[in-house]
Design an enzyme around this catalytic site. Structure first.
Site, PDB file in Angstrom:
ATOM      1  N   ASP A 149      -6.442   2.362  -9.061  1.00 41.32           N
ATOM      2  CA  ASP A 149      -7.169   2.954  -7.952  1.00 41.32           C
ATOM      3  C   ASP A 149      -6.741   4.395  -7.716  1.00 41.32           C
ATOM      4  OD1 ASP A 149      -8.859   2.280  -5.285  1.00 41.32           O
ATOM      5  OD2 ASP A 149      -7.113   3.493  -4.749  1.00 41.32           O
ATOM      6  N   PHE A 177     -11.104   2.625  -3.645  1.00 45.15           N
ATOM      7  CA  PHE A 177     -12.087   2.421  -4.704  1.00 45.15           C
ATOM      8  C   PHE A 177     -12.058   0.991  -5.232  1.00 45.15           C
ATOM      9  CE2 PHE A 177     -12.626   7.116  -6.206  1.00 45.15           C
ATOM     10  CZ  PHE A 177     -13.113   7.431  -4.943  1.00 45.15           C
ATOM     11  N   ASP A 178     -10.883   0.365  -5.230  1.00 44.73           N
ATOM     12  CA  ASP A 178     -10.810  -1.046  -5.600  1.00 44.73           C
ATOM     13  C   ASP A 178     -11.685  -1.888  -4.671  1.00 44.73           C
ATOM     14  OD1 ASP A 178      -9.255  -1.183  -7.880  1.00 44.73           O
ATOM     15  OD2 ASP A 178      -7.373  -1.406  -6.801  1.00 44.73           O
ATOM     16  N   VAL A 179     -11.562  -1.632  -3.382  1.00 45.10           N
ATOM     17  CA  VAL A 179     -12.337  -2.412  -2.411  1.00 45.10           C
ATOM     18  C   VAL A 179     -13.822  -2.106  -2.544  1.00 45.10           C
ATOM     19  CG1 VAL A 179     -12.745  -2.817   0.053  1.00 45.10           C
ATOM     20  CG2 VAL A 179     -10.405  -2.667  -0.817  1.00 45.10           C
ATOM     21  N   GLY A 182     -15.082  -3.848  -5.515  1.00 45.38           N
ATOM     22  CA  GLY A 182     -15.226  -5.268  -5.217  1.00 45.38           C
ATOM     23  C   GLY A 182     -16.518  -5.550  -4.464  1.00 45.38           C
TER      24      GLY A 182
END
Length: 395
Positions: A149, A177-179, A182
């Site tokens: 991320d 950015f990970d979230v 997702g």
């Protein structure tokens, strides 16, 4: 290994009840997406290497010796520990996928091919399979790059707009950015489910952190694409709106977020400076942007005559968006006071967890399962495999 309090074939209350997800992902983006689907009623089987998801070691903080990072993305899942290099375990993974509608994975691009768990191999016999692949930078020239991320935040330009104008770039305070990736994975999966419902055909969907981040920066990315403008760091100021920033009060800063001319006129009325709203320098949004420092020198002397809570009450009552700057704890407490019930309890263990963000009037999100320990439900999942028929090729 313990039997789950909720059997794998138990009906769920959410809108995805009956959908089965094989979660082969780890860290944040994939697990977060799978958890959202599980909250919506899907049966999610989390497949980990026996060494466990890396986030189990992302500590502190800990709750009962378990990293809260791991807990944040893994409720509503049945936990299985499998080593794909061991044929029996690899076959168990295939058996899980045979009973699944959706696979979510974020292995290195091409990393599952040697186990026969890649989309091309699996879809040949499973035309209805929806296969979500998450990477850092896609499967082209960036396929070899690790999908972290922080790296995506840096290379995307996000860090260049975070921080004070004369200071250093900053990352977001969480794996932003990970979230986002997702959430985009969930969106893609739901679209693919609808396509399969109409055509019977599954598909692979691909999400990468960089594309997800660029899309999520919305107006900032569009500033460059649409107008050739490269956004710069502005601290807590907004490039297009003013006043839309923290302002000093008698005790602590208050966010004032004026989004239109009517709100600005109301702000001036509450601060007892109505003539300012008629000043040509402040009549419109572009004009206020041009004269923002002058306007700040007018507003702050009024705001420092009372505390943040006073102005929050006064301005909110008149419809002017504003807010004190809270800690995370105060944010949770505020959401509680607003009746949003931000804390929910998962599973028989009553593990505290963050509420699913969507409210359904007919099919509420559930919290049936606490995040599993490593391989907690391996025996139960193998028994479920024995007792159930495959979905392979039936959609």
């Amino acid at each position: 290994m313990t039997a789950p309090a909720v059997p794998l074939d138990a009906p769920r209350s959410g809108p995805l009840s009956g959908i089965v997800v094989a979660d082969l992902s780890r860290v944040m983006a994939g697990p977060y997406a799978a958890m959202m689907l599980g909250d919506m009623g899907a049966t999610v089987v989390k497949v980990e290497h026996p060494s466990g998801d890396e986030t189990r070691g992302f500590a502190p903080p800990l709750r009962d010796d378990v990293a809260t990072y791991y807990l944040s993305a893994n409720r509503n899942k049945y936990g299985v520990a499998l080593d794909f290099g061991v044929e029996e375990d690899r076959q168990t993974a295939v058996d899980i996928i045979d009973r699944s509608d959706i696979v979510i994975q974020n292995f290195k691009v091409g990393g599952l091919r040697r186990f026969g768990l890649d989309y091309e191999t699996l879809s040949a016999e499973r035309p209805g399979l929806i296969y979500a692949s998450i990477s850092g930078f896609g499967r082209g020239a960036g396929a070899h790059l690790p999908g972290y991320d922080l790296c995506a935040q840096a290379v995307s330009g996000l860090m260049s707009i975070q921080g004070d104008p004369d200071g250093e770039p900053y990352r977001a305070g969480f794996a932003l950015f990970d979230v986002f990736a997702g959430m985009h994975t969930v969106m893609g999966v739901l679209g693919a489910l609808r396509h399969r419902e109409r055509t019977g055909q599954g598909q692979e969907i691909e999400v990468d952190l960089l594309s997800s981040g660029l899309a999520s920066m919305a107006n900032q990315t569009m500033a460059y694409i649409g107008a050739g403008v490269v956004p710069q760091r502005m601290g807590n100021e907004h490039p297009s709106l003013y006043p839309y920033a923290p302002f000093r009060t008698a005790d602590r800063d208050l966010i004032v977020a004026v989004g239109n001319d009517r709100q600005f006129r109301t702000l001036c009325a509450v601060l007892d400076i109505p003539a300012v709203a008629d000043d040509a320098r402040f009549l419109t949004g572009p004009a206020r942007n041009e004269h923002r420092e002058t306007l700040r020198r007018i507003l702050e002397p009024r705001l420092v005559t009372a505390g943040a809570d006073h102005w929050f009450d006064q301005l909110s009552a008149r419809g002017v968006p504003c807010s004190p700057i809270n800690t995370i704890g105060q944010g949770v407490e505020y959401a509680t006071r607003m009746g949003l019930d931000p804390i929910q309890y998962a599973g028989a263990e009553q593990e505290p967890t963050v509420r699913h963000p969507v409210t359904y009037s007919a099919t509420p999100a559930g919290y049936e399962l606490a995040p599993p320990t490593i391989g907690q439900h391996t025996d139960a999942v193998r028994a479920w495999i024995t007792q159930t028929t495959t979905k392979k090729g039936t959609e």
